[in-house]
Structures are given as C-alpha cells and as structure tokens.
Design a protein around this motif. Sequence first.
Motif, PDB file in Angstrom:
ATOM      1  N   MET A 117       0.841  -1.189   0.000  1.00  0.00           N
ATOM      2  CA  MET A 117       0.000   0.000   0.000  1.00  0.00           C
ATOM      3  C   MET A 117       0.881   1.246   0.000  1.00  0.00           C
ATOM      4  O   MET A 117       1.802   1.352   0.815  1.00  0.00           O
ATOM      5  N   ILE A 118       0.591   2.170  -0.904  1.00  0.00           N
ATOM      6  CA  ILE A 118       1.291   3.446  -0.972  1.00  0.00           C
ATOM      7  C   ILE A 118       0.263   4.548  -0.711  1.00  0.00           C
ATOM      8  O   ILE A 118      -0.743   4.647  -1.419  1.00  0.00           O
ATOM      9  N   THR A 119       0.500   5.368   0.289  1.00  0.00           N
ATOM     10  CA  THR A 119      -0.492   6.350   0.706  1.00  0.00           C
ATOM     11  C   THR A 119      -0.266   7.713   0.052  1.00  0.00           C
ATOM     12  O   THR A 119       0.862   8.097  -0.260  1.00  0.00           O
ATOM     13  N   ALA A 120      -1.348   8.442  -0.126  1.00  0.00           N
ATOM     14  CA  ALA A 120      -1.305   9.816  -0.621  1.00  0.00           C
ATOM     15  C   ALA A 120      -2.577  10.508  -0.146  1.00  0.00           C
ATOM     16  O   ALA A 120      -3.400   9.919   0.561  1.00  0.00           O
ATOM     17  N   VAL A 121      -2.742  11.774  -0.532  1.00  0.00           N
ATOM     18  CA  VAL A 121      -3.950  12.530  -0.232  1.00  0.00           C
ATOM     19  C   VAL A 121      -4.391  13.233  -1.510  1.00  0.00           C
ATOM     20  O   VAL A 121      -3.565  13.813  -2.223  1.00  0.00           O
ATOM     21  N   ASP A 122      -5.684  13.165  -1.816  1.00  0.00           N
ATOM     22  CA  ASP A 122      -6.229  13.865  -2.971  1.00  0.00           C
ATOM     23  C   ASP A 122      -6.176  15.362  -2.690  1.00  0.00           C
ATOM     24  O   ASP A 122      -6.822  15.853  -1.761  1.00  0.00           O
ATOM     25  N   ALA A 123      -5.405  16.088  -3.485  1.00  0.00           N
ATOM     26  CA  ALA A 123      -5.198  17.515  -3.217  1.00  0.00           C
ATOM     27  C   ALA A 123      -6.474  18.324  -3.428  1.00  0.00           C
ATOM     28  O   ALA A 123      -6.645  19.392  -2.830  1.00  0.00           O
ATOM     29  N   ARG A 124      -7.374  17.848  -4.261  1.00  0.00           N
ATOM     30  CA  ARG A 124      -8.592  18.597  -4.554  1.00  0.00           C
ATOM     31  C   ARG A 124      -9.647  18.442  -3.476  1.00  0.00           C
ATOM     32  O   ARG A 124     -10.421  19.365  -3.216  1.00  0.00           O
ATOM     33  N   THR A 125      -9.710  17.275  -2.855  1.00  0.00           N
ATOM     34  CA  THR A 125     -10.757  17.015  -1.855  1.00  0.00           C
ATOM     35  C   THR A 125     -10.230  16.908  -0.429  1.00  0.00           C
ATOM     36  O   THR A 125     -10.996  17.010   0.519  1.00  0.00           O
ATOM     37  N   GLY A 126      -8.924  16.648  -0.287  1.00  0.00           N
ATOM     38  CA  GLY A 126      -8.359  16.400   1.032  1.00  0.00           C
ATOM     39  C   GLY A 126      -8.588  14.989   1.529  1.00  0.00           C
ATOM     40  O   GLY A 126      -8.210  14.655   2.656  1.00  0.00           O
ATOM     41  N   GLU A 127      -9.167  14.139   0.694  1.00  0.00           N
ATOM     42  CA  GLU A 127      -9.458  12.767   1.114  1.00  0.00           C
ATOM     43  C   GLU A 127      -8.224  11.878   0.979  1.00  0.00           C
ATOM     44  O   GLU A 127      -7.484  11.975  -0.015  1.00  0.00           O
ATOM     45  N   PRO A 128      -7.984  11.004   1.955  1.00  0.00           N
ATOM     46  CA  PRO A 128      -6.860  10.066   1.850  1.00  0.00           C
ATOM     47  C   PRO A 128      -7.036   9.103   0.682  1.00  0.00           C
ATOM     48  O   PRO A 128      -8.160   8.755   0.301  1.00  0.00           O
ATOM     49  N   VAL A 129      -5.913   8.685   0.116  1.00  0.00           N
ATOM     50  CA  VAL A 129      -5.895   7.757  -1.015  1.00  0.00           C
ATOM     51  C   VAL A 129      -4.888   6.661  -0.700  1.00  0.00           C
ATOM     52  O   VAL A 129      -3.820   6.934  -0.147  1.00  0.00           O
ATOM     53  N   VAL A 130      -5.222   5.436  -1.033  1.00  0.00           N
ATOM     54  CA  VAL A 130      -4.283   4.322  -0.915  1.00  0.00           C
ATOM     55  C   VAL A 130      -4.139   3.664  -2.280  1.00  0.00           C
ATOM     56  O   VAL A 130      -5.123   3.176  -2.851  1.00  0.00           O
ATOM     57  N   PHE A 131      -2.928   3.682  -2.819  1.00  0.00           N
ATOM     58  CA  PHE A 131      -2.642   3.031  -4.094  1.00  0.00           C
ATOM     59  C   PHE A 131      -2.097   1.626  -3.844  1.00  0.00           C
ATOM     60  O   PHE A 131      -1.336   1.407  -2.892  1.00  0.00           O
ATOM     61  N   ASP A 132      -2.469   0.693  -4.710  1.00  0.00           N
ATOM     62  CA  ASP A 132      -1.839  -0.622  -4.742  1.00  0.00           C
ATOM     63  C   ASP A 132      -1.799  -1.090  -6.197  1.00  0.00           C
ATOM     64  O   ASP A 132      -2.133  -0.327  -7.106  1.00  0.00           O
ATOM     65  N   ARG A 133      -1.370  -2.321  -6.414  1.00  0.00           N
ATOM     66  CA  ARG A 133      -1.182  -2.770  -7.802  1.00  0.00           C
ATOM     67  C   ARG A 133      -2.492  -2.930  -8.549  1.00  0.00           C
ATOM     68  O   ARG A 133      -2.485  -3.135  -9.774  1.00  0.00           O
ATOM     69  N   HIS A 134      -3.624  -2.834  -7.851  1.00  0.00           N
ATOM     70  CA  HIS A 134      -4.921  -2.936  -8.505  1.00  0.00           C
ATOM     71  C   HIS A 134      -5.532  -1.562  -8.785  1.00  0.00           C
ATOM     72  O   HIS A 134      -6.665  -1.487  -9.275  1.00  0.00           O
ATOM     73  N   SER A 135      -4.818  -0.486  -8.475  1.00  0.00           N
ATOM     74  CA  SER A 135      -5.386   0.860  -8.578  1.00  0.00           C
ATOM     75  C   SER A 135      -5.354   1.441  -9.986  1.00  0.00           C
ATOM     76  O   SER A 135      -5.948   2.494 -10.226  1.00  0.00           O
TER      77      SER A 135
END
Length: 293
Positions: free
Chosen positions: A150-168
């Motif tokens: 899991m690689i984490t980030a935050v959506d800059a437009r909404t402020g919502e957390p995002v989790v990327f993985d190989r299925h993203s």
Amino acid sequence: MSNTSSSASARALVLGGGGSTGNAWLIGVVAGLFDAGLDVTGADLVIGTSAGSTAAAQLAGATPADLYAAVLAAASPVPTGGGRGPVRSATDHLERTGRIIAAAGDAADMRRRMGAAAIELAAASDGSDRWRATVAARLPSPRWPERPTMITAVDARTGEPVVFDRHSGVDLVDAVAASCASGFAYRIGDGRYIDGGYRRNENADLAAGHARVLVLSPFGGRTRTPLEWGMQLAAQVDELRDGGSRVETIVPDPDSERLFGANAMDVSLRPAAARAGHRQGTALAARLTDFWE
C-alpha cells in the motif's frame, strides 16, 4: 479497500515518512535486521508513506544489503553556502506548512488546506514530469510487487486520503511520486495528489487485522499537529492493539535525531542516517525475532 492478506498469522511492515535521511535510515534498519538474521521483507503487507513509499518500492526490487551499500557508496553533494540549500528549503517548507496547520480546525481541514496550497504551487510551476523522472531513477523496478503493498497519498482537490496498490490502475512510480509530494501537487492524469504523511505520518492503522505489525518511524512517532487530532503514532498503535494486533515500533535513537527534522532533506547526511539505522537494526534483531517469526 478490503485487506485481503489479514489472518491470524499475518505480518505487516509499516515504513513511515521522514525525508531523504529518513529513507536512508529505513533502508539501514531493514538491512541491519537482515544482516543479523531477521528478514522483514517477507511481510504479508507493506505500507509505505512518503520516504517510506520509496523504501517500500526499493525493497521490493532489490536486497536490503544492496540498497544499504548503494546509500553508502553514493556521492552526496555538500552545500557550499549561498542560495537555498536543502536545510534552508526544508526550514521554509516547515514554516509554510506550520502556518497551514495552525490555521486548520481539524485534520480534514488541514488536508484540504494543504491540498489547495499545493495546487496553487503546481499552477505556478508544475514539476510533475521532472519529479516523476527523479523518483523513477530511485526505484530498482517500475513494476508493482506481487506481495500486497500500500502506498499512501492525499487527494489535493478534496483532502481525502488515497491508498494506491497494484490494482489501482496507477503506475508504481506515480504512486510513490504522489506519496512523496510534500510541496506542489503531483499530477496523475486529471488528479492531483500530495504527501501521504498528511493523512498520518506512518499510516500504521492501515495494518488493522494483522496479527503482528512492525512500524519504522524516522520522525520518532512525533507529529506536528495537535494531539487531539490523533495523528501521532501512539494513537495508531493504540488502535491496532485495541483491534488485537501485536505492535513493535523502531524510532531513531537520541544520538541520531540531528539527522532528521529540518535536516531531513540534506542528502549529504544519508550515509550517516543509514549507518545509524543499520546499528539499530543489528542491535534489535534478536529481540524482534520472536515477535516477527
């Protein structure tokens, strides 16, 4: 996103954020553990945030020993004074983001404000392509690992957390670049993303359901946000333990704290940070073996 690797025996490795020196320290710790007989790279889940996302991708494509040797062998430029060196730039960044944190009402508000500021910076000078090339050069492989990551980030437009993985549907390079985007908002298609550390610096709570969770935190579990927001590592550990997980944490020892914080982007300190991590990993391996295995 469902956690498909959870089970009574599952193990999670959490690699927190911490800048350039933090990445070197993470590599050093994992290499020290490995050299002392404890291989944590076989975790059922790896969670990477910011510098930890780079480490997670690096460890998926190269051995701890090779990565550690590469840190020690790399020629690191030393600031010569005049202009904006890494320490000055990091200090400016800390001051700017500190003002945003102070103005925010809660963590969600802080993330939205951070995102808006990062989008504004990107509008003035979008360095996404250049940043992507920089990140790509750091990774042994551009492919997502088969092992859950899991690689984490935050959506800059909404402020919502995002989790990327190989299925993203997002390239590993882009996921890591987004997770490390602590200044301008990083562009992926029509989306804009900022550093996953704005969710939580370690994001260890994403390992919920795993029996054993090992957390490496270059920032020592500290947070720049008010404690009542619950962003700090201690709060994450309490949540995991309340859910039945056993948790161990590794943070830099007091003698190496000078390598982090405002100095976290000083690449000339990476070898020292890696050596400090390696010493700790070697010293802790025996105690952690029973916990991990």
